[in-house]
Design an enzyme around this catalytic site. Structure first.
Site, PDB file in Angstrom:
ATOM      1  N   ASP A  99     100.141  37.391  56.300  1.00  0.00           N
ATOM      2  CA  ASP A  99      99.076  36.911  55.414  1.00  0.00           C
ATOM      3  C   ASP A  99      99.278  35.409  55.194  1.00  0.00           C
ATOM      4  O   ASP A  99     100.314  34.991  54.662  1.00  0.00           O
ATOM      5  CB  ASP A  99      99.162  37.657  54.070  1.00  0.00           C
ATOM      6  CG  ASP A  99      97.808  37.763  53.395  1.00  0.00           C
ATOM      7  OD1 ASP A  99      97.462  38.855  52.905  1.00  0.00           O
ATOM      8  OD2 ASP A  99      97.087  36.736  53.387  1.00  0.00           O
ATOM      9  N   ASP A 200      93.988  34.055  53.837  1.00  0.00           N
ATOM     10  CA  ASP A 200      93.539  34.264  52.464  1.00  0.00           C
ATOM     11  C   ASP A 200      92.493  33.229  52.045  1.00  0.00           C
ATOM     12  O   ASP A 200      92.743  32.023  52.173  1.00  0.00           O
ATOM     13  CB  ASP A 200      94.775  34.123  51.565  1.00  0.00           C
ATOM     14  CG  ASP A 200      94.528  34.579  50.159  1.00  0.00           C
ATOM     15  OD1 ASP A 200      94.182  35.754  49.973  1.00  0.00           O
ATOM     16  OD2 ASP A 200      94.657  33.748  49.248  1.00  0.00           O
ATOM     17  N   GLU A 257      89.629  35.760  55.532  1.00  0.00           N
ATOM     18  CA  GLU A 257      88.994  36.385  54.357  1.00  0.00           C
ATOM     19  C   GLU A 257      87.989  35.396  53.816  1.00  0.00           C
ATOM     20  O   GLU A 257      88.351  34.259  53.490  1.00  0.00           O
ATOM     21  CB  GLU A 257      90.042  36.727  53.297  1.00  0.00           C
ATOM     22  CG  GLU A 257      89.434  37.477  52.135  1.00  0.00           C
ATOM     23  CD  GLU A 257      90.194  37.330  50.838  1.00  0.00           C
ATOM     24  OE1 GLU A 257      90.892  36.314  50.676  1.00  0.00           O
ATOM     25  OE2 GLU A 257      90.108  38.225  49.982  1.00  0.00           O
ATOM     26  N   HIS A 330      93.775  45.630  49.150  1.00  0.00           N
ATOM     27  CA  HIS A 330      94.567  45.590  47.912  1.00  0.00           C
ATOM     28  C   HIS A 330      93.785  44.999  46.741  1.00  0.00           C
ATOM     29  O   HIS A 330      94.285  44.943  45.619  1.00  0.00           O
ATOM     30  CB  HIS A 330      95.832  44.770  48.179  1.00  0.00           C
ATOM     31  CG  HIS A 330      95.520  43.367  48.540  1.00  0.00           C
ATOM     32  ND1 HIS A 330      94.882  43.017  49.717  1.00  0.00           N
ATOM     33  CD2 HIS A 330      95.680  42.220  47.865  1.00  0.00           C
ATOM     34  CE1 HIS A 330      94.693  41.716  49.742  1.00  0.00           C
ATOM     35  NE2 HIS A 330      95.161  41.207  48.628  1.00  0.00           N
TER      36      HIS A 330
HETATM   37  O1  TEU Z   1      91.406  37.340  47.292  1.00  0.00           O
HETATM   38  C1  TEU Z   1      90.291  36.458  47.281  1.00  0.00           C
HETATM   39  C2  TEU Z   1      89.347  36.823  46.244  1.00  0.00           C
HETATM   40  O2  TEU Z   1      88.382  36.172  46.006  1.00  0.00           O
HETATM   41  C3  TEU Z   1      89.692  38.017  45.464  1.00  0.00           C
HETATM   42  O3  TEU Z   1      90.368  37.512  44.341  1.00  0.00           O
HETATM   43  C4  TEU Z   1      88.474  38.788  45.098  1.00  0.00           C
HETATM   44  O4  TEU Z   1      87.381  37.924  44.970  1.00  0.00           O
HETATM   45  C5  TEU Z   1      88.692  39.405  43.774  1.00  0.00           C
HETATM   46  O5  TEU Z   1      90.001  39.876  43.768  1.00  0.00           O
HETATM   47  C6  TEU Z   1      87.711  40.540  43.641  1.00  0.00           C
HETATM   48  O6  TEU Z   1      88.122  41.261  42.499  1.00  0.00           O
HETATM   49  C7  TEU Z   1      92.566  36.805  47.919  1.00  0.00           C
HETATM   50  C8  TEU Z   1      93.627  37.884  47.890  1.00  0.00           C
HETATM   51  O7  TEU Z   1      93.172  38.996  48.664  1.00  0.00           O
HETATM   52  C9  TEU Z   1      93.851  38.265  46.457  1.00  0.00           C
HETATM   53  O8  TEU Z   1      94.764  39.357  46.356  1.00  0.00           O
HETATM   54  C10 TEU Z   1      94.425  37.053  45.747  1.00  0.00           C
HETATM   55  O9  TEU Z   1      94.559  37.362  44.368  1.00  0.00           O
HETATM   56  C11 TEU Z   1      93.487  35.840  45.893  1.00  0.00           C
HETATM   57  O10 TEU Z   1      92.994  35.650  47.205  1.00  0.00           O
HETATM   58  C12 TEU Z   1      94.271  34.578  45.582  1.00  0.00           C
HETATM   59  O11 TEU Z   1      95.242  34.387  46.572  1.00  0.00           O
END
Ligand code: TEU
Ligand code: CA
Length: 557
Positions: A99, A200, A257, A330
């Site tokens: 990641d 991410d 993502e 997650h």
């Molecule tokens: O998530 C990106 C993100 O925007 C998420 O926070 C999502 O929009 C939100 O959780 C929806 O409820 C990534 C990772 O997957 C996440 O676990 C991290 O918290 C976030 O980035 C920051 O790194």
């Protein structure tokens, strides 16, 4: 054929290491725990493991706040454990995808510690510092984890940007020395033999550096599709530079993502000629059961919206780019509780959701426990929740006077901890010999890997079969997609066609029995062969069929 990339026919399994398997009894999952479960994953048949972050981190956001990009998080084990994991996985034909979290670091990263020391620090421009206005933050941007996206730093009186928690300062990608450090770090991991990166919020790394006031809620995308930090002005430049500097030298999988990305954006990001990414994670289908403002405003899913959104992505990227396919990760609640029926029809609806997703064109992602039909969780007290997003939101909404019960309804439906309860290995748990860092779901005695492996009709074996089918039928990987009965409120019916072969996929997203007329699917008179089904005894050769509650099947013609 030979020139086609390997990841088009792969199935990826996502592991959230903290909750997967604990080998030393401290209640926290770790790398040796993962190694001990590789044979289980081999039996499932997956080709790639995507590990959520395992780098050194204070765990403000469970590893998505990196303190040292080149060290393994102490709780997860050592670099030797990691190198052994790579070797053991490779021996089983499994690649390990890491990641890549480079939109921000932890505020405990040495770069940030130096950066905040003084305005003349060599690392000052590794982060985004701006002066406030009359004692207020530089603009009205909100953090995705509540509050302002700006934090005032005492030492210099300037504000730093953090789209996520205040312990996750955003990196300044405009600064070339920062980009160089990132590319060197990526090379460090690729040279260890990893199979690629999940990136991410990679479409956040280019911001509008004028930092204009924008939509108050960070994830709000404006009517014209623009947002103040998503898909920014230099995102394609940076991704192409990253490819040029690092990725093009390796045969690896890259998946970005991309909250807020549209199919049109994805046509650029995933067009192989652009040398940017292989595929992206879209959020559009994950945002259909929410209000316009934020994910906590729960709206029931309309199946027609889901069908049309998936159709849009299938058509937009066919022969142009490539799709990732997912229901879970997650950050998302468990799909069987969200789009299926976690009570009366848990197994059928979990199998239906798997069949419906895996028959689409793209690379499927299975999130740990999805293959068991693991469900959402309901902890009695907010104290039992661990996720910073949930905890910050709860505090903010309580301050706004919103009643506890209403907030808990949102958390039960959409909280990220739904996906983070420990993996359920045996009827009495099997995750740890100690006290798990987060409470296990209390349905573990019924839902667990041991019971699933012992039951030939379990959801596990439906996933195993779907993965096998992908290996032996080109139509799944290369066939075209055609949506049928687009207005039907309960049935998701589509076709895949490759040359003279035709597959019909039928999925009932409801607990009602629904009549399906073969002539509506223009297969009348043809006798289809059942490829996979979640019910027995499929009467194919009549004019119509009663599709049973949460029934799904695939017919080949
Ligand atoms: O998530 C990106 C993100 O925007 C998420 O926070 C999502 O929009 C939100 O959780 C929806 O409820 C990534 C990772 O997957 C996440 O676990 C991290 O918290 C976030 O980035 C920051 O790194
Ligand atoms: Ca452990």
């Amino acid at each position: 054929n030979g020139t086609e990339p390997w990841w088009k026919r792969s199935v990826v399994y996502q592991i959230y290491p903290r909750s997967f398997m604990d080998s030393n009894g401290d209640g926290i999952g770790d790398l040796q725990g993962i190694i001990s479960k590789l044979d289980y994953l081999c039996k499932l048949g997956i080709d790639v493991i995507w590990l959520s972050p395992i780098y050194d981190s204070p765990n403000d956001d469970n590893g998505y706040d990196i303190r040292d990009y080149r060290a393994i998080m102490r709780e997860f084990g050592t670099m030797a454990d990691f190198e052994r994991l790579i070797k053991e996985a490779k021996y089983r034909g499994i690649r390990i995808v890491m990641d890549l979290v480079v939109n921000h670091t932890s505020d405990e990263h040495s770069w940030f510690i130096e950066s905040r020391k003084s305005t003349s620090s060599k690392y000052r421009d590794f982060y985004i510092w701006r002066e406030g206005k009359d004692g207020a933050p530089p603009n009205n941007w909100g953090s995705i984890f509540s509050g302002s996206a700006w934090e005032r730093d005492e030492k210099t009186g300037s504000y730093y940007l953090h789209l996520f928690s205040k312990k996750q300062p955003d990196l300044n990608w405009e600064h070339q020395p920062l980009r160089k450090e990132i590319y060197e770090m990526m090379t460090f991991w690729l040279d260890k033999g990893i199979g690629g990166f999940r990136m991410d919020v990679i479409n956040f790394i280019s911001k509008d550096v004028r930092f204009p006031d924008g939509a108050v809620h960070p994830e709000q995308v404006f009517a014209d599709g623009s947002a103040y930090f998503m898909n920014g002005p230099k995102i394609h430049t940076y991704l192409r530079e990253m490819n040029e500097a690092v990725l093009q030298n390796y045969d690896v999988l890259t998946v970005g993502e991309m909250p807020g990305a549209t199919p049109e954006d994805a046509q650029i990001y995933t067009n192989p000629e652009n040398r940017e990414l292989n595929m992206v994670f879209t959020f559009e289908h994950m945002d259909l059961d929410r209000g316009p403002y934020e994910k906590w405003d729960i709206q029931p899913l309309q199946l027609v919206d889901l069908k049309k959104n998936l159709e849009k992505w299938q058509q937009a990227l066919h022969h142009k780019g490539w799709n990732s396919l997912y229901w879970n990760n997650h950050d998302q609640p468990r799909v069987v509780s969200r789009f299926g029926d976690e009570r009366e029809y848990r197994e059928q609806s979990a199998k239906m959701l798997a069949i419906c997703l895996h028959m689409l064109q793209g690379t499927p992602y299975i999130y740990q426990g999805e293959e068991l039909g693991m469900t959402n969780v309901k902890f009695a007290s907010i104290e039992d929740y661990q996720d910073i997003e949930t905890i910050n939101m709860y505090k903010e909404k309580r301050e706004q006077g919103i009643p506890h019960e209403k907030i808990m309804e949102s958390i039960y439906a959409k909280g990220r901890d739904n996906a983070r309860t420990p993996m359920q290995w045996t009827p009495d748990g099997g995750f740890t010999t100690g006290v798990p860092w987060m409470q296990m779901n209390n349905n573990v005695n019924e839902i667990n890997a041991e019971s699933a492996l012992a039951n030939p009709d379990s959801i596990f074996y439906t996933y195993q079969k779907l993965i096998k089918l992908r290996k032996s039928h080109d139509i799944i990987t290369y066939g075209s997609f055609q949506l049928l009965l687009s207005e039907h409120p309960y049935l998701f019916v589509y076709k895949r066609v490759l040359e003279s072969e035709e597959w019909l996929v039928v999925a009932n997203f409801s607990k009602r029995s629904e009549k399906l007329v073969w002539s509506d699917c223009d297969v009348e008179g043809k006798n289809g062969q059942v490829v996979i089904a979640n019910y027995e005894h499929l009467e194919v050769n009549k004019k119509a069929l009663e599709v049973r509650p949460y029934e799904a099947f695939v017919l080949s013609f």
